[in-house]
Each structure stands twice: as C-alpha cells, then as structure tokens.
Design an enzyme around this catalytic site. Structure first.
Site, PDB file in Angstrom:
ATOM      1  N   ASP A  75      -6.392  24.685  30.842  1.00  0.00           N
ATOM      2  CA  ASP A  75      -5.151  24.507  31.401  1.00  0.00           C
ATOM      3  C   ASP A  75      -4.979  25.969  31.860  1.00  0.00           C
ATOM      4  O   ASP A  75      -4.295  26.902  31.784  1.00  0.00           O
ATOM      5  CB  ASP A  75      -4.811  25.088  30.047  1.00  0.00           C
ATOM      6  CG  ASP A  75      -4.462  23.146  29.967  1.00  0.00           C
ATOM      7  OD1 ASP A  75      -4.613  22.162  29.979  1.00  0.00           O
ATOM      8  OD2 ASP A  75      -3.295  23.226  28.949  1.00  0.00           O
TER       9      ASP A  75
ATOM     10  N   GLU B 210       0.969  28.831  18.902  1.00  0.00           N
ATOM     11  CA  GLU B 210       0.785  29.340  20.552  1.00  0.00           C
ATOM     12  C   GLU B 210       2.370  29.491  21.013  1.00  0.00           C
ATOM     13  O   GLU B 210       3.057  29.171  21.444  1.00  0.00           O
ATOM     14  CB  GLU B 210       0.582  27.803  21.617  1.00  0.00           C
ATOM     15  CG  GLU B 210      -0.516  26.949  20.671  1.00  0.00           C
ATOM     16  CD  GLU B 210      -0.932  25.314  21.691  1.00  0.00           C
ATOM     17  OE1 GLU B 210      -0.658  26.008  22.939  1.00  0.00           O
ATOM     18  OE2 GLU B 210      -1.372  24.713  21.421  1.00  0.00           O
TER      19      GLU B 210
ATOM     20  N   GLN C 281       0.942  -1.272  -0.166  1.00  0.00           N
ATOM     21  CA  GLN C 281      -0.175  -0.079  -0.222  1.00  0.00           C
ATOM     22  C   GLN C 281       0.936   1.255   0.150  1.00  0.00           C
ATOM     23  O   GLN C 281       1.856   1.266   0.776  1.00  0.00           O
ATOM     24  CB  GLN C 281      -0.796   0.128   1.419  1.00  0.00           C
ATOM     25  CG  GLN C 281      -1.900  -1.286   1.265  1.00  0.00           C
ATOM     26  CD  GLN C 281      -2.725  -1.119   3.115  1.00  0.00           C
ATOM     27  OE1 GLN C 281      -2.752  -2.111   2.867  1.00  0.00           O
ATOM     28  NE2 GLN C 281      -3.403  -0.097   3.404  1.00  0.00           N
TER      29      GLN C 281
ATOM     30  N   GLY D  30       1.265  22.926  13.978  1.00  0.00           N
ATOM     31  CA  GLY D  30       1.535  23.788  15.238  1.00  0.00           C
ATOM     32  C   GLY D  30       1.185  23.085  16.551  1.00  0.00           C
ATOM     33  O   GLY D  30       2.314  21.998  16.811  1.00  0.00           O
ATOM     34  N   GLY D  31       0.897  23.635  17.458  1.00  0.00           N
ATOM     35  CA  GLY D  31       0.552  23.200  18.982  1.00  0.00           C
ATOM     36  C   GLY D  31       1.931  24.020  19.919  1.00  0.00           C
ATOM     37  O   GLY D  31       2.329  23.751  19.711  1.00  0.00           O
ATOM     38  N   TRP D  32       1.944  23.108  21.007  1.00  0.00           N
ATOM     39  CA  TRP D  32       2.522  23.974  22.089  1.00  0.00           C
ATOM     40  C   TRP D  32       4.068  23.983  21.679  1.00  0.00           C
ATOM     41  O   TRP D  32       4.594  24.722  21.823  1.00  0.00           O
ATOM     42  CB  TRP D  32       2.052  23.043  24.226  1.00  0.00           C
ATOM     43  CG  TRP D  32       2.967  24.322  24.760  1.00  0.00           C
ATOM     44  CD1 TRP D  32       4.262  22.827  25.475  1.00  0.00           C
ATOM     45  CD2 TRP D  32       2.901  25.485  24.908  1.00  0.00           C
ATOM     46  NE1 TRP D  32       4.542  23.884  26.164  1.00  0.00           N
ATOM     47  CE2 TRP D  32       4.270  24.978  26.383  1.00  0.00           C
ATOM     48  CE3 TRP D  32       2.432  26.110  24.746  1.00  0.00           C
ATOM     49  CZ2 TRP D  32       4.125  25.874  26.538  1.00  0.00           C
ATOM     50  CZ3 TRP D  32       2.465  27.773  25.347  1.00  0.00           C
ATOM     51  CH2 TRP D  32       3.586  27.365  26.780  1.00  0.00           C
ATOM     52  N   THR D  33       4.221  22.361  21.301  1.00  0.00           N
ATOM     53  CA  THR D  33       6.168  22.482  21.405  1.00  0.00           C
ATOM     54  C   THR D  33       6.551  22.390  19.852  1.00  0.00           C
ATOM     55  O   THR D  33       7.546  22.915  19.214  1.00  0.00           O
ATOM     56  CB  THR D  33       6.538  20.770  21.007  1.00  0.00           C
ATOM     57  OG1 THR D  33       5.293  20.034  20.756  1.00  0.00           O
ATOM     58  CG2 THR D  33       6.423  20.531  23.153  1.00  0.00           C
TER      59      THR D  33
ATOM     60  N   ASP E 102      -6.460  23.335   9.883  1.00  0.00           N
ATOM     61  CA  ASP E 102      -6.584  23.641  11.543  1.00  0.00           C
ATOM     62  C   ASP E 102      -4.900  24.815  12.097  1.00  0.00           C
ATOM     63  O   ASP E 102      -4.185  23.855  11.970  1.00  0.00           O
ATOM     64  CB  ASP E 102      -7.354  22.667  12.714  1.00  0.00           C
ATOM     65  CG  ASP E 102      -7.235  23.546  13.593  1.00  0.00           C
ATOM     66  OD1 ASP E 102      -7.802  24.844  14.468  1.00  0.00           O
ATOM     67  OD2 ASP E 102      -6.537  22.686  14.951  1.00  0.00           O
TER      68      ASP E 102
ATOM     69  N   TRP F 281     -10.164  17.893  23.732  1.00  0.00           N
ATOM     70  CA  TRP F 281      -8.708  18.118  23.763  1.00  0.00           C
ATOM     71  C   TRP F 281      -8.606  17.163  24.882  1.00  0.00           C
ATOM     72  O   TRP F 281      -8.963  16.896  25.971  1.00  0.00           O
ATOM     73  CB  TRP F 281      -7.727  18.971  24.120  1.00  0.00           C
ATOM     74  CG  TRP F 281      -6.492  18.802  24.171  1.00  0.00           C
ATOM     75  CD1 TRP F 281      -5.773  17.893  25.214  1.00  0.00           C
ATOM     76  CD2 TRP F 281      -5.478  18.340  23.463  1.00  0.00           C
ATOM     77  NE1 TRP F 281      -4.498  17.416  25.082  1.00  0.00           N
ATOM     78  CE2 TRP F 281      -4.348  18.321  23.357  1.00  0.00           C
ATOM     79  CE3 TRP F 281      -5.411  18.687  21.223  1.00  0.00           C
ATOM     80  CZ2 TRP F 281      -3.419  17.523  22.833  1.00  0.00           C
ATOM     81  CZ3 TRP F 281      -4.476  18.498  20.597  1.00  0.00           C
ATOM     82  CH2 TRP F 281      -3.826  17.832  21.330  1.00  0.00           C
TER      83      TRP F 281
END
Length: 646
Positions: free
Chosen positions: A483, A406, A322, A348-351, A402, A626
């Site tokens: 948070d 941050e 595949q 992205g995200g926090w890290t 999306d 989340w």
C-alpha cells in the site's frame, strides 16, 4: 514464564559527520547558541539516509525554527520525519512539524530523512542557515571543547550476525549530539542514544568495539575502553528467523469463498507458524465486543455459522447443539492437526481503530480494554448467540493478541480519533496488555504472544511509536510492506517495492528499505521484524504507455475495475487475466501488468520469492501475508515463501 530481552539493532553503515557551515570555522556557543550538525547514517549506492541534529546551547527552549540548505545536483530528499519540508529545485526548507517540536534549552532535536543520490556522490547539505544565521553558529568564539569519553561500554547481547552494546552518557560544555561506534578503527554505527546494535556481522567471529561522543560543533571526544564480543553460531532453520504469518480475514468466507479448510487443502497450514484472525473490534466504550452485523462485527462468521462436512477441516459437519461453531471452531480443528501453529486475534485494522485513542487514554480505560479483550478471546467467554457461545466456549482457540491500531497520533481512517498523546498512551496500552498476559500465563501455565502491525511511513513511526520501550513487551512486530501507492493517487506506481525506484514521482517515496532502515535506526532487532507482503494487486485504468511503453509512472483516468473494490484485485484473479504484458524490476522485487490501458502493480511467485529472500538477507524474522485468501487453491504464493525460507 519466558524471559524477554531488550531488542536493539542497526545496519553496519559508513557514517559521515559534518558541521553545516558557510565557512570552515567551528560552531559558536556564544552569540548564536544554535547549531545544526549533519550525519549520513547509511548509503546504498542509489540512496542514503541522513540526520540533522539541532543543538540549542541557550537558556530557553527554541520554539520556532527554520532550516534552509541546498543539496548537490543529483541528490534529493525523498522522505523525512520530525519536520515539515518544502522544496524549490535543489533548495530545501525545514520547519517544525504540525505538532510542534521545541528544541529544549541545553538539548538537541533530531530530524531524519532518506534520499536518492548517485554512487559515490557527496550528500552533504551546503549553504545551511537556521533562522537566517549560519548553521555553524558563527559569529562568536568557537566551541573547541570535545565531549567527555563515554564509560561503561558493555556487550548486552549477541546473535550470529549482531552485537548489542550499551554505555554511559558523555557530557559536553554545549551539547552532545550523538555517538559513533567504531570497530577496527572504522565507524560502523552512529546513534543519538546510549545503545546500539551492529549487524551484518559474520557468525562465530570476534570483534572489538569502542564508542566516542560528538557534539554540535563537530568535536569528537576520546574513544572508550574497548570491549570484544564473539558472534554466535549460525543456526539454520525457522525458529524465529522463519516466521510465516498469515492474516485470515473474517469476511473472506463470503464472496471469496475462502474457508479455514482451504488452509488445509492447499497445504498452506503446514507452512505457517502464525495465523492472525482479523479483526476484533473495540466499541465506543473502549471494550472488545461481538456484534452480529457486518461493519461492526460478525458473530455468525466467528462462532455461529454451521459448516457442513464438506466445508469442515476434519470432514465433520457442525450441529446446532455445539457451543462453538463458525471460523473459531474451524481454527480449533486446524490447530489439532497442526499443534505448533499459533493463532492470534488481531484487534483494530483500518476501519476498526476508531476508538483506540479513547480506550488508551487513561489507566482505567486501558485496564478496561485489555481485560475485555483477554476475557473475550483468550479466556473464550463469548456472549450467547444463536445457541452458541458461553463461558469458556472459545478457550484454546487463540494464543495471543495482535495489535493493529492504524495509527496512534497519525491520520488513518477519517472517522478515527487522533490525539498527540497517543504515542505515550500506546506504550502504556502495550504495557497493560503485557502485564495482564503475564498474569494469565501464571494462572493457566500457557504462554501468550503479543505482536503488532506497524506502519511503513517514517513519519507515522516517529509520531506514534516509542520503539525502544515497546520492543521489550512485543514478541515480534510485522511491518507494512505494501500500500505504498494505489489508485487514490492518479499516477501509476509500485505498491510494494523493496528499494527506492529511480524516477519515482512520489508524492511520497516509499520502499521496504526506507521503512526497515528507520526501525533499525530506532534500535529494533531485525530478527524481531517480519516483512509484510501482499497477495493482491492495485490497479489504474486510462493509462498511456509512456516513454518506456510499460505504463509505469503515468497519469491515469482512475482506478481499474476490481471484483470487490475499485482499484484492487486478488492475485488468484489477476494471474488469469489475458492480454497483458508482464514487466519486472528484479532489483526492486517488483512486477507489473500492462495492456496498453490498464496497469496492475503485481506480485507473483517470483517477486514474492524475491521479497522473502530480501528479508532473509537483511536478517529479518520472516514474512507476513495480507491476506491469505488472495492465494490460489494450490497455495502457490505460500509455497514461494516456504521454499525461500527453507
């Protein structure tokens, strides 16, 4: 191609406008040139919102300022944006924020805040000084000339519960401080710009509206010509008001053992409208990329891993021939079973927000980042890895982007690059995404969404996001609803409360109402906001019982032990703890567990349903989770959301 509308909104609020002075004389434009005006922008009994407007009638910018005032006993500011605050008892001092905030010549500058107060209490600051002089601008000849009457009042949109308005700017001999929208002779909204949306209205009802301007000396101009608008019919159902957005984590398939198949076996997939796959990474060159190493990316989890028949959504195992395996292939299978389900890639995200500032810095870098992300995820052109990948291998898996930077112009992870110009650059980056997505829509005859995860902190909102410009390009936004507090602080607290909680020791006072109200003040339509809720808990240990015996607002010795990280635990683990007493604050939509030593700020199916109902009552566009791998095998928390949304 779908048409996009400008999105604006606000809550109906009783508004109090007061010139801050030591005596009743109006402000002067002669000697002082500088005035401060106070507006109460909303009041919900135990709390309120306010705005201070600094007016500068001088011929040069006011680059340094200090505002001093007292608040009545029982009233306190809990969060503030666009200034730095220090407090001694009931006395407050405001100075420019770290990035500086000059008040332009002939212009104004706004400082917003939220606070706590007693029901019916006066929230008006007293004994106000700016740079040592009365905030009224005395001494000098009083400014008694009101602003002109705004013209061109127009209804720009309606929903079942909101009416959006716009008008032409008024003029004033000193400075226009803002505008009041009136209905039935009562002020229902105060804004600083020339647009507003009145919400909380009754469906299929006709309302009349006028608008008037006020200046920095508390002079009100005449009311504009009236316009009328009839709200729409109430539509029952989930088209936009019932979005159910779940973040599916790339790494959840490891220790947590939460596979895409679990979305199907728990009946969660049929209850979702959106899945945000987290996360996509941006490298030092400012481009979306794949890498086969945890911490930088995980191509094996994304599209290289072979799932067995027992692990697969459709019961068919992967084979090595595949070109697409892993989570991406399982998401594709899930979409075949649920064709209305949208899957977006979250970047992205926090890290992994480390290089966003660099990528957004110039038109060339923005074009490079956006085209690379679209090529990788939406065109599906994956780099070859372990026999998988290739041109178009992942085409059709993702329905949009999306953005989870941050945070623009604000502190986030310690390794992030932060620039003052991030705010404007984020707007330009979003516009670049929207332009390239529009082009892709025309090319492929498909629609692609653009959404974003945005912060709860009003300071971060104001520093990083030009909401009036952004919302024309976003399909919707998700707002951080968790948070607020955690074991990085020594004192136990709620991490996801709806309302400001009496006795909250801070250091910052957060609540969903604080965040949502700030977005409403900035003109965001409530239907375009999705409230984030946590499927995990945060905890402390070494916690004394305290006066109430429940451990709330008590000093701990450190974070509680967690399965994957200290001070944090999935709900599916927390719900099985023994020896704890469950406590609730139904008004705030909060719950917590305490055993005499360890404290967990906690959300179960009851508090999750309360949060969902609160979002419905506020006219928000749905609920975001989340993260979905915190739920149990039966999808209990997801069922609480779905049942509440209907």
């Amino acid at each position: 191609m779908r048409a996009r509308r400008s999105r604006l909104a606000a809550l109906v609020a009783a508004v109090l406008l007061i010139p801050l002075a030591l005596s009743p004389a109006p402000a002067s434009a002669d000697t002082s040139d500088v005035t401060v005006t106070y507006v109460e922008t909303g009041n919900w009994g135990t709390g309120y919102g306010g705005q201070l407007t600094v007016g500068n009638a001088g011929t040069s910018a006011l680059t340094d300022w200090t505002i001093e005032f007292d608040l009545p006993s029982g009233t306190a500011i809990t969060s503030l944006w666009n200034a730095t605050l220090t407090r001694s008892g009931n006395s407050y001092t405001l100075t420019p924020p770290s990035w500086g905030a000059a008040v332009p010549a002939g212009g104004t500058y706004g400082i917003g805040f939220n606070g706590t107060t007693g029901a019916g209490s006066d929230t008006t600051p007293v004994n106000c000084l700016i740079n040592g002089s009365p905030c009224s601008g005395e001494p000098g000849e009083p400014d008694t000339e009101p602003p002109s009457t705004p013209g061109g009042l127009t209804v720009t949109g309606t929903t079942a519960t909101t009416v959006a308005l716009s008008w032409n700017a008024a003029t004033d001999n000193v400075a226009v401080a803002g505008y009041e929208v009136l209905s039935g002779g009562e002020v229902v909204r105060a804004v600083s710009g020339t647009t507003a949306t009145v919400s909380g209205l009754t469906p299929e009802t006709t309302y009349g509206f006028t608008v008037r301007a006020y200046d920095t000396s508390n002079n009100r101009g005449g009311e504009s010509a009236s316009v009328s608008a009839t709200t729409d019919e109430q539509v029952i159902g989930p088209p936009t008001e019932g979005r159910r957005v779940a973040y599916f984590t790339q790494w959840g398939i490891y220790d947590r053992g939460y596979l895409v198949k679990n979305l199907e076996t728990s009946d969660t997939a049929e209850k979702l409208t959106h899945i945000n796959y987290s996360f996509g990474n941006v490298n030092a060159g400012g481009q979306c990329f794949m890498a086969n190493q945890l911490g930088q990316g995980d191509a094996w989890a994304d599209y290289g891993r072979s799932f067995t028949a027992a692990q697969s959504v459709d019961g068919v195992g992967d084979v090595w021939s595949q070109d697409l395996r892993g989570n991406f292939n399982q998401l594709r299978k899930l979409k075949e079973t649920h064709p209305d389900l949208k899957v977006n890639i979250s970047l992205g995200g926090w890290t992994w927000s480390r290089y966003f500032s660099d990528a957004a810095l110039t038109p060339e870098s923005r074009e490079r980042m956006v085209s690379s992300c679209i090529d990788l995820y939406l065109r599906g052109n994956l780099p070859l890895f372990d026999g998988a990948g290739g041109a178009g291998a992942a085409y059709g898996v993702f329905d949009g982007i999306d953005l989870d930077w941050e945070w623009p112009a604000s502190e986030g992870h310690e390794h992030n690059v932060v620039r003052p110009e991030d705010r404007e650059n984020f707007t330009a980056l979003v516009q670049e995404f929207r332009d390239q997505l529009d082009a892709l829509e025309a090319e492929t005859d498909r629609e692609f969404e653009l959404t974003a995860f945005l912060p709860a902190d009003p300071d971060k909102i104001d520093l990083g996001f030009e909401m009036d410009e952004l919302m024309t390009d976003f399909d919707f936004i998700t707002v951080q609803g968790y948070d607020y507090h955690g074991a990085w602080e020594s004192t136990t607290n709620h991490q996801s409360n709806l309302l400001v909680t009496p006795g909250d020791p801070g250091p910052r006072i957060f609540a969903a109402e604080v965040s949502i109200d700030r977005y409403l003040e900035l003109g965001v339509d409530p239907a375009d906001m999705v409230l984030g809720v946590p499927f995990y808990s945060r905890g402390w240990t070494g916690v004394p019982a305290g006066p109430s015996g429940d451990g709330l607002f008590q000093t701990s010795t450190g974070p509680a032990p967690g399965s994957y990280e200290q001070g944090i635990e999935d709900w599916k683990v927390i719900k099985n703890l023994n020896g704890y007493t469950l406590h609730r604050d139904d008004a705030s939509g909060t719950a917590w567990l305490y055993n005499g030593s360890t404290f967990w700020t906690y959300d179960d199916e009851i508090s999750i349903a309360q949060k969902t109902q609160w979002a419905v009552d506020r006219g928000l566009g749905g609920v975001m989770i989340w993260s979905i791998d915190g739920d149990d095998a039966n999808g209990t928390l997801m069922e609480a959301i779905d049942s509440t949304l209907g």
